[in-house]
Design an enzyme around this catalytic site. Structure first.
Site: not given
Ligand code: IPM
Ligand code: MG
Length: 356
Positions: A219, A141, A247, A186, A243
């Site tokens: 993975d 990032y 999710d 990884k 990240d």
């Molecule tokens: C998160 C989001 C952010 C990230 C984006 C919006 C930059 O997806 O906080 O998980 O990737 O960190």
């Molecule tokens: Mg995110």
């Protein structure tokens, strides 16, 4: 107590979920006799419109002067073209860097009443209680970037010091839980991961001998998370893996809308935000799930303000609301009446109680 909270509602459903978070914060202030100074500040896409900058100087200085930052969500189709000169996300990354919040805590708990809300089988997700510790201010990032018409690069870089400090945060948290730490990398492909594994192993062996440390390739971790999520206690990983995996982990709980997060640095100040995005497809309809934001408010109370009882009261009110079936459309069973964002906030506030 008196505390200053900088509030960055942002874009899309951000303002809708933040409105409920703020109502909960005010209700807590009333119930426990605190004074919270809440300042709304432009941030993200809305700030690109008003200030030609996703993180205006005035917003940043207010965040630096606050005890904590409460954030909604940012981004939207208006600012996401590949050639867009200014991006809301860049403001978020600058904010994280400026506040030095290198440790992003994302707890995933499956509420008993919501085991049926997950797309996974209830007997797989029941009882899940894990904590992701995502490194937040390094890695791909923040590495050098380059793009021309023919070629683009994003450099992933980590220093030993960055890996040491995030390992320590995760290890301390594991000590207060079930003492199991899983580090995800990884290392079969990436040099940064090989350094990560080496440093993490050394820190845990020297400073946290009471922990069980396991290394897992990213993975395999992605698979294990949906096959046997109860196996995990604390997971520590680099920025981008964190990240992606958080999710995925949110789906264990039933909805992205349920998960809170806390981003912390060396001091007490933190950034608190639900892990979901700005959801432009449902923005303005009053149906977004506010629980992730409300639970982020609870983390803010506990971790930045040291208000444990208040945080617990808010978390219990959320649990009670969910237990009584107060569900927004993302978690409501088919054929039942779902609550609006406002009604879900109301369901929490009406169940708020001082302990004892
Ligand atoms: C998160 C989001 C952010 C990230 C984006 C919006 C930059 O997806 O906080 O998980 O990737 O960190
Ligand atoms: Mg995110």
């Amino acid at each position: 107590m008196k505390a200053r909270v900088a509030v960055l509602a942002g874009d899309g459903i951000g303002p809708e979920v933040i409105a409920e978070g703020l109502r909960c914060l005010r209700a807590i202030a009333g119930l426990f006799g605190h004074e919270f100074e809440l300042t709304l500040l432009p941030f993200g896409g809305v700030a690109i419109e008003s200030h030609a900058d996703p993180l205006p100087e005035s917003t940043l200085s207010a965040c630096l002067a606050a005890d904590a930052v409460l954030l909604g969500a940012i981004g939207g189709p208006k600012w996401s073209a590949p050639q867009a000169p200014l991006r809301p996300e860049a403001g978020l990354l600058r904010l994280r860097a400026a506040l030095g919040t290198f440790a992003n805590l994302r707890p995933v708990r499956v509420h008993a009443a919501l085991a049926d809300a997950s797309t996974l089988k209830a007997d797989v997700v029941q009882g899940v209680d894990l904590l992701f510790v995502r490194e937040l201010t390094g890695g791909i990032y923040f590495g050098d970037k380059h793009r021309d018409a023919e070629r683009a690069t994003d450099v992933c870089s980590y220093t030993a010091a960055e890996i040491e400090r995030i390992t320590r945060v995760a290890a301390r948290l594991a000590q207060s839980r079930r003492r199991r730490l899983t580090s995800i990398d990884k290392a079969n492909v990436l040099e940064t991961s090989r350094l990560w594994r080496e440093v993490c192993t050394r820190v845990v062996a020297r400073e946290f001998p009471d922990l069980t440390l396991e290394h897992m390739l990213v993975d395999a971790a992605a698979m294990h998370l949906i096959r046997a999520p109860r196996d995990f206690d604390v997971l520590v990983t680099e920025n981008m893996f964190g990240d992606i995996l958080t999710d995925e982990a949110a789906m264990l709980a039933g909805s992205l809308g349920l998960l809170p997060s806390a981003s912390l640095g060396e001091g007490r100040r933190g950034i608190y935000e639900p892990i979901h995005g700005s959801a432009p497809d449902i923005a303005g309809r009053g149906i977004a799930n506010p629980y992730g934001t409300i639970l982020s408010v609870a983390l803010l109370l506990r971790l930045s303000l040291g208000l444990d009882a208040e945080a617990g009261a808010l978390e219990q009110a959320v649990a009670a609301a969910l237990g009584d079936g107060a569900r927004t459309p993302d978690i409501a069973p088919a054929g039942t009446r779902a609550l609006s964002t406002r009604e879900a906030g109301e369901a929490v506030i009406s169940r708020l109680q001082r302990p004892g």
